[in-house]
Motif scaffolding. Structure first.
Motif, mmCIF file in Angstrom:
data_model
loop_
_atom_site.group_PDB
_atom_site.id
_atom_site.type_symbol
_atom_site.label_atom_id
_atom_site.label_comp_id
_atom_site.label_asym_id
_atom_site.label_seq_id
_atom_site.Cartn_x
_atom_site.Cartn_y
_atom_site.Cartn_z
ATOM 1 N N CYS A 148 1.358 -1.004 -0.132
ATOM 2 C CA CYS A 148 0.104 -0.199 0.296
ATOM 3 C C CYS A 148 0.593 0.927 0.030
ATOM 4 O O CYS A 148 0.274 2.173 -0.771
ATOM 5 N N PHE A 149 2.378 1.339 0.768
ATOM 6 C CA PHE A 149 2.914 2.355 0.683
ATOM 7 C C PHE A 149 4.142 2.617 -0.492
ATOM 8 O O PHE A 149 3.764 4.090 -1.103
ATOM 9 N N SER A 189 3.567 5.253 -5.981
ATOM 10 C CA SER A 189 3.166 5.199 -7.946
ATOM 11 C C SER A 189 1.914 5.477 -8.034
ATOM 12 O O SER A 189 1.222 4.990 -9.350
ATOM 13 N N THR A 190 1.182 6.369 -7.132
ATOM 14 C CA THR A 190 0.242 7.495 -7.924
ATOM 15 C C THR A 190 -0.583 7.807 -8.870
ATOM 16 O O THR A 190 -1.601 7.099 -9.509
ATOM 17 N N ASP A 191 0.421 9.074 -9.436
ATOM 18 C CA ASP A 191 0.689 9.483 -10.303
ATOM 19 C C ASP A 191 0.133 7.564 -12.058
ATOM 20 O O ASP A 191 -0.759 7.993 -12.137
ATOM 21 N N ILE A 241 -3.321 6.178 -11.318
ATOM 22 C CA ILE A 241 -4.361 6.567 -11.930
ATOM 23 C C ILE A 241 -3.832 6.774 -12.884
ATOM 24 O O ILE A 241 -5.352 6.508 -13.852
ATOM 25 N N ALA A 242 -3.014 6.560 -14.231
ATOM 26 C CA ALA A 242 -3.160 6.781 -15.258
ATOM 27 C C ALA A 242 -3.984 5.915 -15.869
ATOM 28 O O ALA A 242 -4.097 5.058 -16.859
ATOM 29 N N VAL A 243 -2.911 4.495 -14.897
ATOM 30 C CA VAL A 243 -3.670 2.909 -15.663
ATOM 31 C C VAL A 243 -5.245 2.919 -15.375
ATOM 32 O O VAL A 243 -5.779 2.595 -16.593
ATOM 33 N N GLU A 257 -5.957 8.909 -2.719
ATOM 34 C CA GLU A 257 -4.646 8.650 -1.895
ATOM 35 C C GLU A 257 -5.621 8.575 -0.789
ATOM 36 O O GLU A 257 -5.374 7.482 0.240
ATOM 37 N N ALA A 258 -6.647 8.768 -0.432
ATOM 38 C CA ALA A 258 -7.779 8.546 0.327
ATOM 39 C C ALA A 258 -8.336 7.477 0.012
ATOM 40 O O ALA A 258 -8.170 6.207 1.635
#
Length: 231
Positions: A88-89, A94-96, A99-101, A117-118
């Motif tokens: 999870c961390f 690798s949030t961006d 989100i793109a996927v 993120e929430a």
């Protein structure tokens, strides 16, 4: 508050459905909402029967072997929960990319970074809860091993009051360990249903419903339940 920090009303409905489903199922499993015996309640009776049978054995290698199996299984899930927490961390880092996927999936709207993120923090909370449950279950099974060692050996098939108390202490501790282990395992199952939220609220509702269907069937209508109840 910026709009990007607000959840869509359908997201809130899906989250409420998820939480209510989890709570209601947990209560039903413990026999607080329905009278139909569950697989868990049936196994709790078998745990007590095991302790009574154990008290009549001179050699208890079988019982210590069973306890080792329970502890090893609990330790496996505890360590797996820690690994999932680490994932999870890593997901937050690798949030961006994620989100793109997810943006390529057939969802109705884009996912805002704060919302994503929430959701990850929510998944982290579920896995942390599972880890604490498994960790406590492991310790309770350790305590149960000690209580098993404290149970006197029944001679001539006659149980006195002290033996009965020792048997029931060991049985209750074993049942408590099983209760917390089951709570941790239930959190893992619902974490899988929670993953649907990353796709969209409707998919979240669908995965939650599927998770509830599988768990309800296993507890109330499975072949395993019938085997334990000899039905």
């Amino acid at each position: 508050m910026p709009d990007s920090l607000l959840l869509d009303p359908l997201d809130l409905v899906a989250l409420a459905y998820f939480l209510i489903g989890w709570i209601v199922f947990a209560q039903a499993t413990q026999g607080r909402l329905v009278s139909r015996p569950t697989l868990t309640s049936a196994m709790n009776r078998e745990r007590e029967t095991w302790m009574r049978t154990m008290a009549r054995r001179d050699l208890r290698m079988i019982d210590t072997g069973i306890m080792m199996g329970l502890q090893q299984g609990t330790a496996f899930f505890a360590s797996s929960s820690l690994l999932a927490l680490g994932g999870c961390f890593a997901l937050l880092g690798s949030t961006d990319q994620v989100i793109a996927v997810l943006g390529d999936l057939p969802t109705n709207e884009d996912i805002a970074r704060p919302v994503f993120e929430a959701k990850v923090f929510g998944l982290t909370g579920i896995l942390a809860y599972a880890f604490f449950k498994f960790g406590w279950a492991y310790r309770l099974f350790n305590y149960c091993s000690i209580l098993i060692g404290a149970v006197p050996i029944v001679k001539d098939g006659i149980e006195d009051a002290a033996t009965e108390r020792a048997v029931m202490r060991a049985a209750r501790m074993n049942q408590l360990g099983g209760k917390h282990f089951n709570a941790g395992l239930r959190a893992i199952f619902f974490a899988l249903g929670y993953l649907g939220w990353f796709v969209g609220p409707w998919f979240f509702i669908a995965t939650t419903t599927f998770t509830l269907f599988v768990l309800v069937r296993r507890q109330f209508f499975s072949a395993a339940r019938a085997a334990v109840l000899d039905a």
